[in-house]
Design a protein around this motif. Structure first.
Motif, PDB file in Angstrom:
ATOM      1  N   ALA A 156      -4.843  -7.363  -1.770  1.00  0.00           N
ATOM      2  CA  ALA A 156      -3.817  -8.412  -1.637  1.00  0.00           C
ATOM      3  C   ALA A 156      -2.456  -7.985  -2.179  1.00  0.00           C
ATOM      4  O   ALA A 156      -1.434  -8.184  -1.510  1.00  0.00           O
ATOM      5  N   PRO A 157      -2.377  -7.377  -3.381  1.00  0.00           N
ATOM      6  CA  PRO A 157      -1.054  -6.933  -3.859  1.00  0.00           C
ATOM      7  C   PRO A 157      -0.424  -5.871  -2.958  1.00  0.00           C
ATOM      8  O   PRO A 157       0.795  -5.888  -2.725  1.00  0.00           O
ATOM      9  N   LEU A 158      -1.239  -4.944  -2.449  1.00  0.00           N
ATOM     10  CA  LEU A 158      -0.713  -3.922  -1.548  1.00  0.00           C
ATOM     11  C   LEU A 158      -0.213  -4.555  -0.251  1.00  0.00           C
ATOM     12  O   LEU A 158       0.809  -4.138   0.303  1.00  0.00           O
ATOM     13  N   ARG A 159      -0.945  -5.543   0.241  1.00  0.00           N
ATOM     14  CA  ARG A 159      -0.523  -6.244   1.460  1.00  0.00           C
ATOM     15  C   ARG A 159       0.864  -6.844   1.284  1.00  0.00           C
ATOM     16  O   ARG A 159       1.740  -6.681   2.141  1.00  0.00           O
ATOM     17  N   ASP A 160       1.068  -7.531   0.185  1.00  0.00           N
ATOM     18  CA  ASP A 160       2.352  -8.173  -0.056  1.00  0.00           C
ATOM     19  C   ASP A 160       3.463  -7.141  -0.225  1.00  0.00           C
ATOM     20  O   ASP A 160       4.586  -7.325   0.267  1.00  0.00           O
ATOM     21  N   LEU A 161       3.160  -6.031  -0.907  1.00  0.00           N
ATOM     22  CA  LEU A 161       4.160  -4.987  -1.111  1.00  0.00           C
ATOM     23  C   LEU A 161       4.574  -4.361   0.212  1.00  0.00           C
ATOM     24  O   LEU A 161       5.768  -4.239   0.516  1.00  0.00           O
TER      25      LEU A 161
END
Length: 217
Positions: A160-165
């Protein structure tokens, strides 16, 4: 497509316009659904199913558009589409029939190892798909289909954090390629096409929800 033909842009531009107005960003839609807390709504599975269908359609559309832009012959375009269909079918078969083997390979009690395995597998399949003239995004999407259950939930939390980044980086990169001076002459047409697209998307979603037996609250 009709708008492009009426403007005299030609058939190739009409095909490109069809893809622009048809495809919906599944990543953005899923992010909006999550942010609004609508993931648990009854209509959400229908919406996500439509997005999956559009993503799979892009696996066929993108090779066709590439062939048209490259000026390939009918035979060359047919070969390109056949390769794309074969690739998607093969990956789907592996994901659906042999998903448990993929899950056993990817699964790990260590979150770092799990993250590296999921990202590495996605990059590998996306790269192979790209080499076979299929969208890399579609290849990575099929990897997600192969993962399910608790493993998918663990991978989702890690990614999820990588997706947002990467979503933010994508829009920054897209903005760098956009010349503001070229927006004004077509702003009216773009707004009209956006309105038509939104109306047709709403009608499609409402029709699909009704077919699935989901009535108004």
């Amino acid at each position: 497509s009709i708008a492009a033909l009426l403007l005299g842009w030609g058939p190739v531009a009409a095909v490109a316009m069809a893809g622009v107005t048809y495809a919906t960003s599944s990543g953005i839609t899923a992010k909006v659904l999550s942010d609004l807390g609508w993931i648990g709504n009854r209509e959400t599975p229908v919406v996500l199913s439509l997005l999956v269908f559009e993503d799979l359609t892009m696996a066929i559309y993108l090779p066709v558009l590439t062939a048209l832009l490259a000026g390939l012959s009918f035979l060359g375009g047919a070969v390109t589409v056949a390769i794309a269909l074969g690739t998607v079918s093969a990956v789907l078969l592996i994901a659906l029939r042999f998903g448990r083997f993929i899950e056993s390979f990817v699964a790990s009690p260590n979150s770092e190892v799990l993250l590296l395995k999921v990202v590495g597998l996605a990059l590998l399949v996306a790269g192979v798909a790209q080499q076979l003239q299929v969208s890399a995004a579609v290849g990575a999407f099929l990897v997600g289909i192969a993962l399910s259950g608790e493993l998918a939930e663990d991978a989702h939390a890690l990614l999820a954090p990588l997706r947002d980044l990467f979503a933010a980086v994508f829009f920054v990169f897209f903005g760098l390629q956009t010349d503001p001076a070229k927006i004004a002459p077509v702003a009216g047409l773009a707004a009209l096409l956006a309105l038509v697209s939104m109306v047709t998307k709403l009608l499609t979603g409402a029709y699909a929800a009704r077919r699935a037996g989901i009535a108004k609250a």
